[in-house]
Scaffold this motif. Structure first.
Motif, PDB file in Angstrom:
ATOM      1  N   UNK A  95       0.828  -1.212   0.000  1.00  0.00           N
ATOM      2  CA  UNK A  95       0.000   0.000   0.000  1.00  0.00           C
ATOM      3  C   UNK A  95       0.857   1.255   0.000  1.00  0.00           C
ATOM      4  N   UNK A  96       1.920   1.244   0.774  1.00  0.00           N
ATOM      5  CA  UNK A  96       2.812   2.401   0.844  1.00  0.00           C
ATOM      6  C   UNK A  96       3.453   2.668  -0.516  1.00  0.00           C
ATOM      7  N   UNK A  97       3.939   1.619  -1.161  1.00  0.00           N
ATOM      8  CA  UNK A  97       4.576   1.776  -2.477  1.00  0.00           C
ATOM      9  C   UNK A  97       3.565   2.276  -3.502  1.00  0.00           C
ATOM     10  N   UNK A  98       2.374   1.687  -3.516  1.00  0.00           N
ATOM     11  CA  UNK A  98       1.325   2.076  -4.460  1.00  0.00           C
ATOM     12  C   UNK A  98       0.985   3.559  -4.284  1.00  0.00           C
ATOM     13  N   UNK A  99       0.853   3.995  -3.030  1.00  0.00           N
ATOM     14  CA  UNK A  99       0.524   5.399  -2.761  1.00  0.00           C
ATOM     15  C   UNK A  99       1.656   6.334  -3.169  1.00  0.00           C
ATOM     16  N   UNK A 100       2.887   5.963  -2.853  1.00  0.00           N
ATOM     17  CA  UNK A 100       4.037   6.813  -3.204  1.00  0.00           C
ATOM     18  C   UNK A 100       4.191   6.948  -4.718  1.00  0.00           C
ATOM     19  N   UNK A 101       3.865   5.901  -5.454  1.00  0.00           N
ATOM     20  CA  UNK A 101       4.005   5.904  -6.915  1.00  0.00           C
ATOM     21  C   UNK A 101       2.764   6.479  -7.621  1.00  0.00           C
ATOM     22  N   UNK A 102       1.710   6.771  -6.841  1.00  0.00           N
ATOM     23  CA  UNK A 102       0.439   7.206  -7.423  1.00  0.00           C
ATOM     24  C   UNK A 102      -0.051   6.206  -8.478  1.00  0.00           C
ATOM     25  N   UNK A 103       0.083   4.957  -8.135  1.00  0.00           N
ATOM     26  CA  UNK A 103      -0.296   3.862  -9.030  1.00  0.00           C
ATOM     27  C   UNK A 103      -1.803   3.659  -8.939  1.00  0.00           C
ATOM     28  N   UNK A 104      -2.495   3.899 -10.047  1.00  0.00           N
ATOM     29  CA  UNK A 104      -3.946   3.776 -10.075  1.00  0.00           C
ATOM     30  C   UNK A 104      -4.323   2.318 -10.303  1.00  0.00           C
ATOM     31  N   UNK A 105      -4.613   1.646  -9.210  1.00  0.00           N
ATOM     32  CA  UNK A 105      -4.940   0.220  -9.263  1.00  0.00           C
ATOM     33  C   UNK A 105      -6.159  -0.028  -8.391  1.00  0.00           C
ATOM     34  N   UNK A 106      -7.064  -0.876  -8.862  1.00  0.00           N
ATOM     35  CA  UNK A 106      -8.255  -1.254  -8.106  1.00  0.00           C
ATOM     36  C   UNK A 106      -7.960  -2.587  -7.430  1.00  0.00           C
ATOM     37  N   UNK A 107      -8.050  -2.615  -6.105  1.00  0.00           N
ATOM     38  CA  UNK A 107      -7.780  -3.839  -5.360  1.00  0.00           C
ATOM     39  C   UNK A 107      -9.075  -4.549  -4.974  1.00  0.00           C
ATOM     40  N   UNK A 108      -9.032  -5.859  -5.079  1.00  0.00           N
ATOM     41  CA  UNK A 108     -10.097  -6.745  -4.620  1.00  0.00           C
ATOM     42  C   UNK A 108      -9.440  -7.821  -3.767  1.00  0.00           C
ATOM     43  N   UNK A 109     -10.279  -8.628  -3.099  1.00  0.00           N
ATOM     44  CA  UNK A 109      -9.734  -9.650  -2.202  1.00  0.00           C
ATOM     45  C   UNK A 109      -9.186 -10.877  -2.916  1.00  0.00           C
ATOM     46  N   UNK A 110      -9.809 -11.239  -4.050  1.00  0.00           N
ATOM     47  CA  UNK A 110      -9.393 -12.462  -4.736  1.00  0.00           C
ATOM     48  C   UNK A 110      -9.307 -12.241  -6.256  1.00  0.00           C
ATOM     49  N   UNK A 111      -8.596 -13.138  -6.919  1.00  0.00           N
ATOM     50  CA  UNK A 111      -8.501 -13.096  -8.373  1.00  0.00           C
ATOM     51  C   UNK A 111      -9.885 -13.263  -8.998  1.00  0.00           C
ATOM     52  N   UNK A 112     -10.699 -14.130  -8.424  1.00  0.00           N
ATOM     53  CA  UNK A 112     -12.060 -14.343  -8.931  1.00  0.00           C
ATOM     54  C   UNK A 112     -12.863 -13.055  -8.937  1.00  0.00           C
ATOM     55  N   UNK A 113     -12.751 -12.273  -7.865  1.00  0.00           N
ATOM     56  CA  UNK A 113     -13.467 -10.998  -7.800  1.00  0.00           C
ATOM     57  C   UNK A 113     -12.978 -10.036  -8.884  1.00  0.00           C
ATOM     58  N   UNK A 114     -11.664 -10.012  -9.097  1.00  0.00           N
ATOM     59  CA  UNK A 114     -11.110  -9.130 -10.130  1.00  0.00           C
ATOM     60  C   UNK A 114     -11.624  -9.553 -11.497  1.00  0.00           C
ATOM     61  N   UNK A 115     -11.528 -10.837 -11.802  1.00  0.00           N
ATOM     62  CA  UNK A 115     -11.927 -11.321 -13.125  1.00  0.00           C
ATOM     63  C   UNK A 115     -13.424 -11.130 -13.379  1.00  0.00           C
ATOM     64  N   UNK A 116     -14.213 -11.079 -12.308  1.00  0.00           N
ATOM     65  CA  UNK A 116     -15.662 -10.885 -12.493  1.00  0.00           C
ATOM     66  C   UNK A 116     -16.004  -9.452 -12.902  1.00  0.00           C
ATOM     67  N   UNK A 117     -15.086  -8.498 -12.690  1.00  0.00           N
ATOM     68  CA  UNK A 117     -15.394  -7.113 -13.055  1.00  0.00           C
ATOM     69  C   UNK A 117     -14.662  -6.648 -14.319  1.00  0.00           C
ATOM     70  N   UNK A 118     -13.842  -7.514 -14.872  1.00  0.00           N
ATOM     71  CA  UNK A 118     -13.124  -7.141 -16.104  1.00  0.00           C
ATOM     72  C   UNK A 118     -14.028  -7.423 -17.302  1.00  0.00           C
TER      73      UNK A 118
END
Length: 118
Positions: A95-118
């Motif tokens: 989280x610290x690295x993502x925030x410092x880099x201003x990396x625009x990423x959507x986090x979910x708990x599992x790969x299944x959850x991610x794949x369901x919204x793509x």
């Protein structure tokens, strides 16, 4: 350990990482990453970074993680998704690295959850 998959149906470039990444494995990852990215048009694909199995990184590995995030951003995928590590400390590091880099990423708990919204 890592694994790279390209799902042409979902237009997703999936990177699964777990445990500790050693230096030699990191070099192999970079080679595999570039080879797989070269086979697609990143602007048409979403990148999914599965980090559920990541463990706490040693302090000297933090710059390597930062470089990986920068490399992902520079590749220019359409969208970025990720899963947080199950380890609370590894999650804080990421989280610290993502925030410092201003990396625009959507986090979910599992790969299944991610794949369901793509």
């Amino acid at each position: 350990m890592y694994k790279i998959e390209v799902d042409e149906r979902k237009k997703s470039f999936i990177v699964m990482v777990e445990g500790f990444i050693q230096e030699d494995e990191g070099l192999q990852f970079l080679s595999d990453y570039k080879s797989n990215v070269g086979k697609i048009n990143p602007k048409e694909y979403s990148m999914v970074i599965c980090g559920e199995g990541l463990v706490v990184s040693k302090k000297e590995m933090i710059p390597v993680l930062e470089q990986c995030i920068s490399m992902y951003m520079d590749t220019g995928f359409k969208k970025y998704f990720g899963t947080y590590p199950k380890s609370a400390i590894a999650k804080m590091q990421l989280s610290k690295i993502v925030n410092e880099k201003n990396f625009e990423v959507v986090f979910k708990d599992t790969l299944g959850e991610v794949l369901s919204i793509i």
